[in-house]
Design a protein around this motif. Structure first.
Motif, PDB file in Angstrom:
ATOM      1  N   SER A  79       0.808  -1.226   0.000  1.00 14.98           N
ATOM      2  CA  SER A  79       0.000   0.000   0.000  1.00 14.98           C
ATOM      3  C   SER A  79       0.840   1.275   0.000  1.00 14.98           C
ATOM      4  O   SER A  79       0.279   2.369  -0.061  1.00 14.98           O
ATOM      5  CB  SER A  79      -0.928   0.004   1.225  1.00 14.98           C
ATOM      6  OG  SER A  79      -0.170   0.022   2.419  1.00 14.98           O
ATOM      7  N   PHE A  84      -6.048   4.935  -0.667  1.00 12.79           N
ATOM      8  CA  PHE A  84      -7.287   4.170  -0.723  1.00 12.79           C
ATOM      9  C   PHE A  84      -8.444   5.046  -0.260  1.00 12.79           C
ATOM     10  O   PHE A  84      -8.377   5.651   0.809  1.00 12.79           O
ATOM     11  CB  PHE A  84      -7.206   2.928   0.185  1.00 12.79           C
ATOM     12  CG  PHE A  84      -6.274   1.864  -0.306  1.00 12.79           C
ATOM     13  CD1 PHE A  84      -6.721   0.913  -1.209  1.00 12.79           C
ATOM     14  CD2 PHE A  84      -4.963   1.817   0.136  1.00 12.79           C
ATOM     15  CE1 PHE A  84      -5.871  -0.088  -1.659  1.00 12.79           C
ATOM     16  CE2 PHE A  84      -4.110   0.832  -0.320  1.00 12.79           C
ATOM     17  CZ  PHE A  84      -4.558  -0.126  -1.222  1.00 12.79           C
ATOM     18  N   LEU A  85      -9.490   5.132  -1.048  1.00  8.88           N
ATOM     19  CA  LEU A  85     -10.710   5.795  -0.612  1.00  8.88           C
ATOM     20  C   LEU A  85     -11.543   4.837   0.241  1.00  8.88           C
ATOM     21  O   LEU A  85     -12.293   5.267   1.103  1.00  8.88           O
ATOM     22  CB  LEU A  85     -11.520   6.269  -1.813  1.00  8.88           C
ATOM     23  CG  LEU A  85     -10.785   7.263  -2.718  1.00  8.88           C
ATOM     24  CD1 LEU A  85     -11.659   7.642  -3.901  1.00  8.88           C
ATOM     25  CD2 LEU A  85     -10.355   8.496  -1.938  1.00  8.88           C
ATOM     26  N   HIS A  86     -11.392   3.552  -0.018  1.00  6.53           N
ATOM     27  CA  HIS A  86     -12.010   2.499   0.796  1.00  6.53           C
ATOM     28  C   HIS A  86     -11.101   1.278   0.700  1.00  6.53           C
ATOM     29  O   HIS A  86     -10.629   0.930  -0.375  1.00  6.53           O
ATOM     30  CB  HIS A  86     -13.408   2.133   0.278  1.00  6.53           C
ATOM     31  CG  HIS A  86     -13.981   0.928   0.955  1.00  6.53           C
ATOM     32  ND1 HIS A  86     -14.450   0.967   2.245  1.00  6.53           N
ATOM     33  CD2 HIS A  86     -14.129  -0.356   0.536  1.00  6.53           C
ATOM     34  CE1 HIS A  86     -14.876  -0.239   2.585  1.00  6.53           C
ATOM     35  NE2 HIS A  86     -14.690  -1.065   1.561  1.00  6.53           N
ATOM     36  N   ARG A  87     -10.836   0.661   1.822  1.00  2.00           N
ATOM     37  CA  ARG A  87     -10.001  -0.548   1.813  1.00  2.00           C
ATOM     38  C   ARG A  87     -10.761  -1.663   2.515  1.00  2.00           C
ATOM     39  O   ARG A  87     -10.731  -1.795   3.735  1.00  2.00           O
ATOM     40  CB  ARG A  87      -8.670  -0.302   2.501  1.00  2.00           C
ATOM     41  CG  ARG A  87      -7.764  -1.507   2.366  1.00  2.00           C
ATOM     42  CD  ARG A  87      -6.328  -1.166   2.542  1.00  2.00           C
ATOM     43  NE  ARG A  87      -5.517  -2.330   2.198  1.00  2.00           N
ATOM     44  CZ  ARG A  87      -4.229  -2.370   2.293  1.00  2.00           C
ATOM     45  NH1 ARG A  87      -3.575  -1.314   2.690  1.00  2.00           N
ATOM     46  NH2 ARG A  87      -3.576  -3.461   1.967  1.00  2.00           N
ATOM     47  N   GLY A  88     -11.443  -2.485   1.727  1.00  2.00           N
ATOM     48  CA  GLY A  88     -12.217  -3.597   2.258  1.00  2.00           C
ATOM     49  C   GLY A  88     -11.519  -4.925   2.102  1.00  2.00           C
ATOM     50  O   GLY A  88     -11.931  -5.924   2.680  1.00  2.00           O
TER      51      GLY A  88
END
Length: 139
Positions: A79, A84-88
């Protein structure tokens, strides 16, 4: 009344190890990740399949330690320099252990579509009949 356990039952001689094995199995610490299947592929063979999406072959290690099949996964953190706007999708490590019976050998391991397949085979012991001679003591 005295409670008998596997290791102390008078008809089960030499099974103390089985009781320790049951205790060890309860302490393996396996969580729900990664999910896995165990299937019987023939009378004397099995296949363990783990869902390891996102892991490469280099991220995985398979070892046999003291009659335990241990599968470990560790992903490198890639990373750095990314926003990241979202990290799922978590890059997490795991260790999954399976206790193997005596005579069970670990065979081939294959990665296929994010699934790790590990094949096991059980050697069938030969049936042995032993006659014990009775010795007479002299009087």
């Amino acid at each position: 009344m005295t409670k008998l356990t596997l290791g102390t039952h008078p008809y089960l001689l030499g099974f103390e190890q089985l009781e320790r094995l049951v205790e060890r199995t309860a302490k393996t610490g396996n969580e729900g990740y990664p999910p896995y299947n165990i299937e019987q592929t023939s009378q004397n063979s099995y296949r363990i399949t783990l869902a390891v999406a996102g892991f490469s072959e280099d991220d995985l290690a398979i070892t046999v330690e003291d009659n335990s099949l241990v599968i470990r996964g560790r992903q490198a953190d890639d990373s750095e320099g990314r926003i990241f706007l979202h990290r799922g999708i978590a890059a997490r490590q795991f260790q999954r252990s399976f206790i193997l019976a005596d005579g069970v050998d670990v065979g081939e391991a294959v990665m296929e579509n994010g699934l790790l397949h590990v094949d096991l085979t059980r050697k069938v012991p030969e049936s042995v009949v032993q006659t014990i001679k009775i010795r007479r003591t002299g009087k």
